[in-house]
Design an enzyme around this catalytic site. Structure first.
Site, PDB file in Angstrom:
ATOM      1  N   SER A  15      93.347 -21.499  37.668  1.00 24.39           N
ATOM      2  CA  SER A  15      93.387 -20.067  37.406  1.00 24.39           C
ATOM      3  C   SER A  15      92.168 -19.697  36.582  1.00 24.39           C
ATOM      4  O   SER A  15      91.547 -20.555  35.967  1.00 24.39           O
ATOM      5  CB  SER A  15      94.647 -19.690  36.612  1.00 24.39           C
ATOM      6  OG  SER A  15      95.804 -20.009  37.341  1.00 24.39           O
ATOM      7  N   SER A  53      97.082 -19.850  42.528  1.00 26.91           N
ATOM      8  CA  SER A  53      96.025 -19.410  41.632  1.00 26.91           C
ATOM      9  C   SER A  53      96.453 -18.155  40.889  1.00 26.91           C
ATOM     10  O   SER A  53      96.920 -17.201  41.488  1.00 26.91           O
ATOM     11  CB  SER A  53      94.759 -19.129  42.441  1.00 26.91           C
ATOM     12  OG  SER A  53      93.723 -18.708  41.600  1.00 26.91           O
ATOM     13  N   ASP A  55      94.693 -15.618  38.978  1.00 25.24           N
ATOM     14  CA  ASP A  55      93.430 -15.030  38.561  1.00 25.24           C
ATOM     15  C   ASP A  55      93.668 -13.618  38.040  1.00 25.24           C
ATOM     16  O   ASP A  55      94.286 -12.800  38.718  1.00 25.24           O
ATOM     17  CB  ASP A  55      92.446 -14.991  39.731  1.00 25.24           C
ATOM     18  CG  ASP A  55      92.260 -16.362  40.364  1.00 25.24           C
ATOM     19  OD1 ASP A  55      92.307 -17.355  39.611  1.00 25.24           O
ATOM     20  OD2 ASP A  55      92.083 -16.432  41.576  1.00 25.24           O
TER      21      ASP A  55
END
Length: 137
Positions: A15, A53, A55
């Site tokens: 991340s 992920s 983000d």
């Protein structure tokens, strides 16, 4: 991926948290639009934003015209017009991409909990770039 793990460990998705600060007088709406462009800078580095992920981008302005006084129910603020945002979008994409590369190339080898993440071998990177005619510094 440069990570030495205990046998049986699955490959982590990873991340990134991007902090975007500007002194441009932007409303929350235009800050959200700017934050979306930071993700474009991330994608330029090869990120595919996998399923696991996480983000995120936090964007804020330090301009005094967009500060919200405490306890004031209504306030007036100045915001850039949509047509004035293009250069900020471009700068955000490029600055994000550069910041990510800087963090990758300045990283050091670290170990924790039986895992080691090795720093990028800069001599090998320079050699590969030279082989493909990319000028070095």
């Amino acid at each position: 991926d440069g990570i030495e793990r205990d046998p049986g460990m699955r490959r982590p998705e990873g991340s990134i948290m991007i902090i975007l600060a500007t002194d441009a007088p932007l409303s929350s709406r235009n800050l959200r639009r700017l934050a979306a462009r930071a993700i474009m800078g991330l994608s330029r580095t090869g990120s595919a934003a996998g399923n696991g992920s996480g983000d995120y981008v936090i964007a804020f302005s330090t301009h005094k015209a967009v500060r919200r006084p405490r306890g004031l129910a209504g306030y007036e603020t100045y915001d850039l017009a949509n047509a004035e945002m293009t250069n900020l979008f471009q700068a955000t994409v490029e600055a994000t991409e550069e910041a990510i590369y800087n963090s990758i190339f300045m990283a050091t080898t670290v170990s924790s909990n039986g895992n080691t993440v090795r720093a990028v071998p800069l001599d090998e990177v320079r050699s590969i770039l030279a082989r493909y005619g990319v000028p070095g510094r």
